[in-house]
Structures are given as structure tokens and as C-alpha cells.
Scaffold this motif. Structure first.
Motif, mmCIF file in Angstrom:
data_model
loop_
_atom_site.group_PDB
_atom_site.id
_atom_site.type_symbol
_atom_site.label_atom_id
_atom_site.label_comp_id
_atom_site.label_asym_id
_atom_site.label_seq_id
_atom_site.Cartn_x
_atom_site.Cartn_y
_atom_site.Cartn_z
ATOM 1 N N PHE A 10 1.085 -1.070 0.100
ATOM 2 C CA PHE A 10 0.067 -0.503 -0.346
ATOM 3 C C PHE A 10 0.853 1.266 0.238
ATOM 4 C CE2 PHE A 10 -2.626 3.140 1.653
ATOM 5 C CZ PHE A 10 -3.825 3.431 0.946
ATOM 6 N N LEU A 11 2.039 0.782 0.954
ATOM 7 C CA LEU A 11 3.013 2.576 0.808
ATOM 8 C C LEU A 11 3.394 2.796 -0.569
ATOM 9 C CD1 LEU A 11 4.342 1.789 4.560
ATOM 10 C CD2 LEU A 11 2.720 2.689 4.377
ATOM 11 N N ARG A 12 3.784 2.024 -0.915
ATOM 12 C CA ARG A 12 4.383 1.523 -3.147
ATOM 13 C C ARG A 12 3.270 2.642 -3.823
ATOM 14 N NH1 ARG A 12 6.534 -2.725 -0.718
ATOM 15 N NH2 ARG A 12 4.767 -4.622 -1.987
ATOM 16 N N GLN A 13 2.523 2.274 -3.312
ATOM 17 C CA GLN A 13 1.499 2.765 -4.150
ATOM 18 C C GLN A 13 0.781 4.224 -3.955
ATOM 19 O OE1 GLN A 13 -1.372 -0.468 -5.551
ATOM 20 N NE2 GLN A 13 -0.968 -1.840 -4.094
ATOM 21 N N CYS A 14 0.649 4.030 -3.047
ATOM 22 C CA CYS A 14 0.048 5.091 -2.500
ATOM 23 C C CYS A 14 0.549 6.896 -2.153
ATOM 24 C CB CYS A 14 -1.236 5.680 -1.425
ATOM 25 S SG CYS A 14 -0.683 4.761 0.283
ATOM 26 N N TRP A 15 1.926 6.605 -2.018
ATOM 27 C CA TRP A 15 3.048 7.834 -1.555
ATOM 28 C C TRP A 15 2.540 8.589 -2.353
ATOM 29 C CZ3 TRP A 15 6.617 10.032 -3.990
ATOM 30 C CH2 TRP A 15 7.809 9.293 -4.703
ATOM 31 N N LEU A 16 3.010 7.934 -3.615
ATOM 32 C CA LEU A 16 2.916 9.943 -4.623
ATOM 33 C C LEU A 16 2.007 10.168 -4.821
ATOM 34 C CD1 LEU A 16 4.596 11.048 -6.678
ATOM 35 C CD2 LEU A 16 3.730 9.461 -8.158
ATOM 36 N N ASP A 17 0.535 9.958 -5.013
ATOM 37 C CA ASP A 17 -0.779 11.027 -4.528
ATOM 38 C C ASP A 17 -0.816 11.534 -3.057
ATOM 39 O OD1 ASP A 17 -2.780 9.613 -6.944
ATOM 40 O OD2 ASP A 17 -1.504 7.578 -5.530
ATOM 41 N N SER A 18 -0.306 10.854 -1.890
ATOM 42 C CA SER A 18 -0.862 11.910 -0.660
ATOM 43 C C SER A 18 0.642 12.401 -0.863
ATOM 44 C CB SER A 18 0.440 10.550 0.497
ATOM 45 O OG SER A 18 -1.165 9.320 0.900
ATOM 46 N N ALA A 19 1.435 12.743 -1.471
ATOM 47 C CA ALA A 19 2.792 13.655 -1.364
ATOM 48 C C ALA A 19 2.724 14.696 -2.748
ATOM 49 C CB ALA A 19 3.875 13.156 -1.864
#
Length: 445
Positions: free
Chosen positions: A181-190
Motif C-alpha cells: 500500500f505504501l509503495r502505491q499510494c505515497w505519491l498521491d499523498s505527497a
């Protein structure tokens, strides 16, 4: 969330709801530090959240369970930094429930999404109100540090809540799903959390100022949707080239689509994250793209000379070359390039060994070989039965194929046969009676 929640899913949803209730109790004691919330702005922000949630940008997930990403993340983070915990929880929960009702989502999804917002927004708001100082500006000194800490709190709590759901649905370990999950969503959150910081800062200056951000949200949504459209259009064009290739040879018609179907089953059985599985599925459809430049007669010829076989062997390199300039498919390029490598290192083009071969290429190798064996091909008198093909896969475990993937694939094939699901097989496939299904030996189905 595409799957319906079983008992473990409902237990997890109950855990999220109880956590949300606990945070609401704690948040009730946090008074006098956050801004009061006006009724008009309450419903304006609810309306913004509803619009954002009903227009997702992209979806990703893990092992078949799926999550839609929307720009509402920026809005909900801003709410946590503007208002007191309880009003913020109520506001975001109301927006979530309204958007889910509009989208006609199931009861478990409505309850979970409302609880998720309560946990992430409530927890973040509590931390912010504990850390902030009323004597300095919103983005100054201690308050700036509070905002940064809250960004981390929001991201971590959001990741924990959703990865826990995926783990309960897929029966995978929580740490593994969390990493995915962290690999997939970190960019959207950033991208979206800093936008939420800007919204909160503008609101504190003048609430009407947040309306100035509407064009930014619209442009962000349009840009991300355009990227998705370009990706799907490029994929569609490449798949049409594959259709042209398969129209050259009736024996291989629909081969790539069947391989893709088997690959999808394997990816789901392995519990692969959606970003990785999507890349493998794209490669599965395009793995034989390089054959489009080969002579029609060569594809239909029953016997090949050494030189002709060498020509066909080059199709994986040609396929990878055709994908070289497409940045959207760079991840799948290496999978396509290496789908004819052997586990023992005697494959081509680079003689990779074992797990040095990309996982996606190892998966496609099993599915591709099985479909070729149970299909009619010009280089043999008749196709193999399902039992015969599975025996060859088993014999080649550790030699041509990844042994664990052969075991996984065999389990999947038997599962299809047990329920009579023949969608992934060629129309003329033959199933031996020894497969333990009620299909007579030699009967075509």
C-alpha cells in the motif's frame, strides 16, 4: 473494495468503527483550540467532498481488493487542520456516507469508509490541536512543525486502516499488504496532502479564498484522468496490433487473451498488488507483439529450419523494442523481453536463471506454455489434453518453469475444472477423465 466482506472483513470494520468512536470521545475533550465551524461552510465542504469522492482519479489495490483514489484527501486533511476533532469527524463522515449512497455502494463499504474518515481525520485533528500554538501563525514555528507531524499522522493512519482492510479480505499478512500500500499510494499523498495544507492556510486567512483553489482541483483531476485515458488508448492500440497478429494464424486466435486470463488468476492467487499485477497483465497481452512482423507462412509452417526457428526466437526482443519508447509500459518491457527465459538458465535472450528472471515473465511462461500445449498448433498433429499439459509442466518444474508457480497454476486449473468453468480454455480443449471432472476422455468442450 470490490469483494464483499466475509466474517473477517466485518470484524475488521467493527474494529475501525470502535476506534473511530474512541477517537470521537477523546476529541470531545479537545475544546477551544480549533476554529468554530459555521453551518454554511459545514455543508459547503461536505458538498466538495461528495463531488470529489464520486469522481475518482484512479484505482489500485491488492489481490483483487480495490481502492479508489480521489482528490478529497486534500479536503479531509484541511478539515483536520481547521476545525475541532468532533465537528471534523462528523463533516467528513457525512460527506463519505452521502457520496457512497450516490454511488450505490454496499452497506459494508459505507460503514467502513465512514469509519476510515473518522479515524484518519479525527486522529489527525486531535494531534494537531494538541501540538498547535494559538500565539503564532498557521505556518510559523511550532504550528509549522505541527502541520508536518499531522501530515505524517494522516498518511500513516490512512495506510494502516486501508492495508488492514486489504489484509482481512485477501488473508495476506498485514505488514506485507502495508508495504504494498505504501509503495502505491505515497505519491498521491505527497501531492494531495500539501494541497490540503494550502487549503487550510487560505481558509484561515479568508474562507472564501479556498474557492480560488477550485481551478487547481479541476486541473489536477483533468490531468490525472487524461493520463489514464492516454494509458488506456495506448494499451488499446497495442492490443489491436496483437489482434492483427492473431488473425494471421487461426490456431493462435485469442491466445493472448487466454494467457492474460490465466495470468490474472495467478496474480490474484499470489496476492499481488494491483500496480504490479496490472503491469504483468499488460505484458501478458503484448508478449507476442513482435511476431507481427514475421511472415504469415512462417507462423503456420509445421516444420522449421534452424534459421527460421532463430527468427521466431527473436520475437521477444522485437516485442520489447516496440515498447521501448512507451514510458507508460517500461515496467512491462522487461517482462515481455524475458518471457522465454528458462528457470535453469537455458532460455533466451539473456539466459537468466531462477529468480533473476522477472516474476511477471515467469508467470507468463507457465500460462503461455500451457495454452500453447492445449491448443491446436501447426507443428503437431493434435493438441495435448489438460492432464497431459499439466504433466509436462510438472516434469519441467525447476528446469523450464518456476516450481512454485507450476504448483500454483496447477491448483488454479483444477479449481476451474471442478466447477466446470472453461472460459480460460480454447474451445476445442480436451480434458481427460483422470482430471476428476465429469467430462469424458477425448470429448471436446
Amino acid at each position: 473494495m470490490r469483494e464483499r466482506a466475509g466474517w473477517s472483513g466485518w470484524l475488521y470494520i467493527a474494529f475501525v468503527v470502535l476506534t473511530a468512536a474512541g477517537l470521537a470521545v477523546v476529541g470531545w475533550s479537545v475544546r477551544g483550540t480549533g476554529a468554530p465551524i459555521g453551518l454554511i461552510w459545514f455543508f459547503v465542504v461536505v458538498a466538495f467532498i461528495v463531488v470529489a469522492d464520486t469522481h475518482p482519479i484512479v484505482s489500485f489495490g491488492y489481490g483483487g481488493a480495490e481502492l479508489a483514489v480521489t482528490v478529497s484527501l486534500a479536503l479531509t486533511f484541511a478539515v483536520a487542520c481547521i476545525w475541532q476533532p468532533v465537528p471534523g469527524i462528523l463533516l467528513t463522515m457525512l460527506g463519505s456516507i452521502a457520496s457512497d449512497l450516490i454511488g450505490r455502494k454496499s452497506l459494508e463499504k459505507i460503514i467502513f469508509n465512514a469509519g476510515h474518515y473518522a479515524v484518519t481525520v479525527g486522529g489527525t485533528s486531535i494531534v494537531y490541536n494538541w501540538l498547535r500554538s494559538p500565539t503564532v501563525g498557521f505556518l510559523e514555528g511550532q504550528n509549522l512543525l505541527a502541520i508536518v507531524v499531522c501530515a505524517l499522522v494522516y498518511f500513516v493512519s490512512d495506510s494502516l486502516v486501508f492495508s488492514g482492510l486489504f489484509a482481512s479480505l485477501t488473508r495476506e499478512s498485514w505488514p506485507r499488504v502495508l508495504g504494498s500500500f505504501l509503495r502505491q499510494c505515497w505519491l498521491d499523498s505527497a501531492a494531495l496532502i500539501p494541497l490540503g495544507m494550502v487549503l487550510a492556510a487560505l481558509f484561515r486567512v479568508n474562507p472564501l479564498a479556498i474557492l480560488l483553489m477550485l481551478p487547481t482541483f479541476l486541473l489536477l483531476y483533468a490531468a490525472l484522468k487524461r493520463e489514464q485515458l492516454l494509458r488506456s488508448q495506448t494499451q488499446s492500440i497495442l492490443e489491436k496490433l496483437v489482434d492483427v497478429l492473431e488473425s494471421k494464424s487461426p490456431e493462435t486466435a485469442q491466445h493472448s487473451k487466454r494467457v492474460r486470463a490465466w495470468v490474472e488468476d495467478i496474480c490474484n492467487e499470489l496476492g499481488m498488488e494491483s500496480g504490479e499485477s496490472d503491469m504483468v497483465l499488460q505484458a501478458a497481452v503484448l508478449h507476442d507483439l513482435g511476431k507481427v512482423g514475421l511472415d504469415d507462412g512462417l507462423l503456420r509452417k509445421p516444420g522449421l529450419s534452424a534459421e527460421e526457428f532463430h527468427q521466431i526466437m527473436g520475437h521477444s526482443v522485437v516485442s520489447a523494442g516496440l515498447l521501448e519508447g512507451l514510458t507508460l509500459f517500461q515496467g512491462g518491457r522487461n517482462i515481455v523481453l524475458h518471457h522465454h527465459e528458462r528457470y535453469d538458465g537455458n532460455g533466451y535472450p539473456d539466459h537468466l536463471v531462477g529468480e533473476n528472471i522477472p516474476l511477471g515473465a515467469r508467470i507468463i511462461a507457465v500460462a503461455d506454455s500451457f495454452d500453447a500445449m492445449v491448443s491446436m498448433r501447426p507443428y503437431r498433429a493434435k493438441s495435448l489434453t489438460v492432464t497431459g499439459a499439466l504433466k509436462i509442466l510438472d516434469h519441467e518444474r525447476g528446469a523450464q518453469f518456476d516450481p512454485e508457480l507450476v504448483a500454483t497454476f496447477t491448483k488454479i486449473v483444477h479449481a476451474h475444472l471442478e466447477i466446470g468453468d472453461m472460459a480460460n480454455f480454447p474451445s476445442a480443449v480436451q480434458v481427460d477423465s483422470t482430471d476428476g471432472v465429469s467430462i469424458a476422455a477425448g470429448v471436446q468442450v
